[in-house]
Design a protein around this motif. Structure first.
Motif, short mmCIF file in Angstrom:
data_model
loop_
_atom_site.label_atom_id
_atom_site.label_comp_id
_atom_site.label_asym_id
_atom_site.label_seq_id
_atom_site.Cartn_x
_atom_site.Cartn_y
_atom_site.Cartn_z
N GLN A 116 -6.63 -14.13 3.69
CA GLN A 116 -5.52 -14.84 4.36
C GLN A 116 -4.24 -14.00 4.36
N VAL A 117 -4.41 -12.72 4.68
CA VAL A 117 -3.26 -11.81 4.79
C VAL A 117 -3.35 -11.11 6.14
N THR A 118 -2.45 -10.15 6.42
CA THR A 118 -2.48 -9.49 7.72
C THR A 118 -3.25 -8.16 7.62
N THR A 119 -3.62 -7.63 8.78
CA THR A 119 -4.34 -6.35 8.78
C THR A 119 -3.43 -5.24 8.22
N ALA A 120 -2.12 -5.32 8.51
CA ALA A 120 -1.20 -4.29 7.99
C ALA A 120 -1.25 -4.30 6.46
N GLN A 121 -1.31 -5.49 5.89
CA GLN A 121 -1.32 -5.57 4.42
C GLN A 121 -2.60 -4.97 3.84
N ILE A 122 -3.71 -5.16 4.53
CA ILE A 122 -4.98 -4.57 4.04
C ILE A 122 -4.87 -3.04 4.09
N LEU A 123 -4.31 -2.52 5.19
CA LEU A 123 -4.20 -1.06 5.32
C LEU A 123 -3.32 -0.48 4.21
N ILE A 124 -2.26 -1.19 3.87
CA ILE A 124 -1.34 -0.70 2.83
C ILE A 124 -2.03 -0.73 1.46
N ILE A 138 -3.07 2.29 -1.41
CA ILE A 138 -2.67 2.25 -2.83
C ILE A 138 -3.91 2.32 -3.72
N GLU A 139 -4.93 1.58 -3.31
CA GLU A 139 -6.19 1.55 -4.08
C GLU A 139 -6.82 2.94 -4.19
N ARG A 140 -6.60 3.78 -3.18
CA ARG A 140 -7.18 5.13 -3.20
C ARG A 140 -6.34 6.12 -4.00
N GLY A 141 -5.25 5.66 -4.56
CA GLY A 141 -4.44 6.55 -5.40
C GLY A 141 -3.47 7.41 -4.63
N THR A 142 -3.16 7.00 -3.38
CA THR A 142 -2.16 7.74 -2.62
C THR A 142 -0.84 6.96 -2.64
N VAL A 143 0.24 7.64 -2.27
CA VAL A 143 1.50 6.97 -2.00
C VAL A 143 1.42 6.52 -0.54
N VAL A 144 2.07 5.41 -0.20
CA VAL A 144 2.00 4.93 1.19
C VAL A 144 3.39 4.48 1.64
N ILE A 145 3.74 4.85 2.89
CA ILE A 145 5.13 4.64 3.36
C ILE A 145 5.15 3.97 4.74
N PRO A 146 4.69 2.72 4.85
CA PRO A 146 4.74 2.05 6.15
C PRO A 146 6.18 1.92 6.65
N LYS A 147 6.36 2.17 7.94
CA LYS A 147 7.69 2.03 8.56
C LYS A 147 7.84 0.64 9.14
N SER A 148 8.97 0.03 8.92
CA SER A 148 9.31 -1.18 9.66
C SER A 148 10.82 -1.33 9.69
N ALA A 166 2.07 -6.67 0.15
CA ALA A 166 0.69 -6.16 0.20
C ALA A 166 0.26 -5.60 -1.15
N GLN A 167 1.23 -5.18 -1.94
CA GLN A 167 0.90 -4.62 -3.26
C GLN A 167 0.16 -5.63 -4.14
N ASN A 168 0.35 -6.93 -3.86
CA ASN A 168 -0.25 -7.96 -4.72
C ASN A 168 -1.70 -8.31 -4.37
N ILE A 169 -2.20 -7.74 -3.25
CA ILE A 169 -3.58 -8.08 -2.85
C ILE A 169 -4.57 -7.35 -3.76
N ASN A 170 -5.71 -7.99 -4.01
CA ASN A 170 -6.77 -7.32 -4.77
C ASN A 170 -7.96 -7.07 -3.87
N LEU A 171 -8.20 -5.84 -3.50
CA LEU A 171 -9.38 -5.52 -2.69
C LEU A 171 -10.55 -5.27 -3.65
N ASP A 172 -11.76 -5.70 -3.25
CA ASP A 172 -12.90 -5.45 -4.13
C ASP A 172 -13.70 -4.24 -3.63
#
Ligand code: A2P
Length: 316
Positions: A240-248, A252-262, A274-280
């Motif tokens: 129940q989140v947005t696609t942008a949040q999954i991409l962000i 993070i999950e892959r251990g990179t820094v991420v800098i979405p522009k808005s 998006a930082q609060n989402i838990n991907l499995d």
């Protein structure tokens, strides 16, 4: 906010605000709003043409006690016409003046491409300098001077291949701490990420949402729309989140820094959350299959006819 440790022990917040394409009239409010809701990292560059407005936002945020300078992480990038050793500090000083700062947290060589000092963007081959005329290691020595003068705490590169980084590592006094490159599910950069990790270099993922607001001149026909990918959509629905949040969160999950522009307050907040989402593991496995080595920012704008730069030489 999660941080990653750089090779000199300093830390970098894993999530930041991108400012490429943020217009001068919009970026000030975007940066102020982002800092007010907890962003700790702003990614800038001289060529974005908006550092003065970012500087105003920083100054006002410090004055209003929204954040303190030492609590935030500011990155900027050296433009291609400042590659000569003694021009690096000049470029950095201009950025510091525009951003109204005494020091940067991170300064990057923006592209492995050099232009003549008086040329911002060459109209033809007469405006470029080859990497034999201004070797990247010479530019790197200028970056090291900037550290030694206390103008920047960490230095790195952007849009560099494994080969170009290896060449810097073999000849430098201060090792690069960062490589900032395009990275998202269509361009996962597995090999480059592994090589950076082996060399204790952190990778920052730019254009993590597919940079759909690029000028048309930088777009290819029929390019795939990352934010509408079906696999990403299904995972977004699951949480129940947005696609942008999954991409962000994927970045993070892959251990990179991420800098979405808005520049939209609503999306700046959404991206932060998006930082609060838990991907499995299954989500990560599904996203892994989406790689197609597709660059939105393909470098063809530097493949100036009759110059030494080609798309292959830029990424090679
Ligand atoms: P806007 O600035 O109007 O929010 P990238 O970071 O890959 O360069 O992508 C930036 C583009 O994505 C901009 O067009 C930006 O528009 C848009 N964008 C940023 N956050 C979101 C979001 N949460 N949902 C949809 N689009 C977004």
């Amino acid at each position: 906010m999660k941080t990653l440790t750089l090779n000199n022990g300093n830390t970098i917040p894993q999530f930041g605000l991108g400012t490429w394409k943020s217009k001068p009239g919009e970026v000030k409010n975007a940066v102020k709003y982002a800092l007010s809701i907890g962003y700790k990292h702003i990614d800038c560059a001289a060529i974005y043409g908006n550092e003065t407005e970012v500087g105003e936002a920083l100054k006002e945020s410090f004055a209003d006690n929204v954040v303190q300078r030492e609590d935030i992480f500011i990155t900027s990038k050296l433009w291609n016409n400042r590659h000569k050793k003694d021009d690096v500090v000049l470029g950095l000083k201009q950025t510091l003046k525009d951003l109204e700062l005494d020091y940067l947290d991170l300064y990057l060589i923006h592209w492995p491409v050099a232009f003549k000092p008086e040329v911002i963007f060459p109209e033809d081959a007469s405006g470029v300098l080859s990497l034999s005329e201004v070797p990247l290691i010479e530019t790197w020595q200028g970056m090291e001077q900037a550290v030694n003068q206390g103008l920047v705490k960490n230095i790195g590169v952007s849009n560099f291949s494994i080969k170009k980084i290896d060449n810097i590592i073999s000849n430098c006094s201060i090792k690069p701490a960062m490589n900032q490159v395009e990275c998202h599910p269509y361009l996962q950069q597995d090999e480059l990420l592994a090589s950076c990790q082996q060399n204790d270099i952190v990778l920052t993922a730019y254009s993590p949402l597919g940079s759909k607001d690029r000028p048309d001149s930088l777009k290819q026909k029929n390019e795939p729309t990352l934010l509408e990918n079906e696999v990403i959509k299904n995972i977004a629905e699951k949480y129940q989140v947005t696609t942008a949040q999954i991409l962000i969160k994927w970045a993070i999950e892959r251990g990179t820094v991420v800098i979405p522009k808005s520049v939209s307050p609503e999306r700046i907040k959404q991206n932060f959350e998006a930082q609060n989402i838990n991907l499995d593991t299954e989500d990560m496995e599904q996203i892994k299959t989406l790689n197609r080595n597709y660059r939105y920012v393909d470098g063809s704008f530097f493949a100036i006819p009759n110059s030494c730069y080609t798309v292959e030489s830029i990424w090679g």
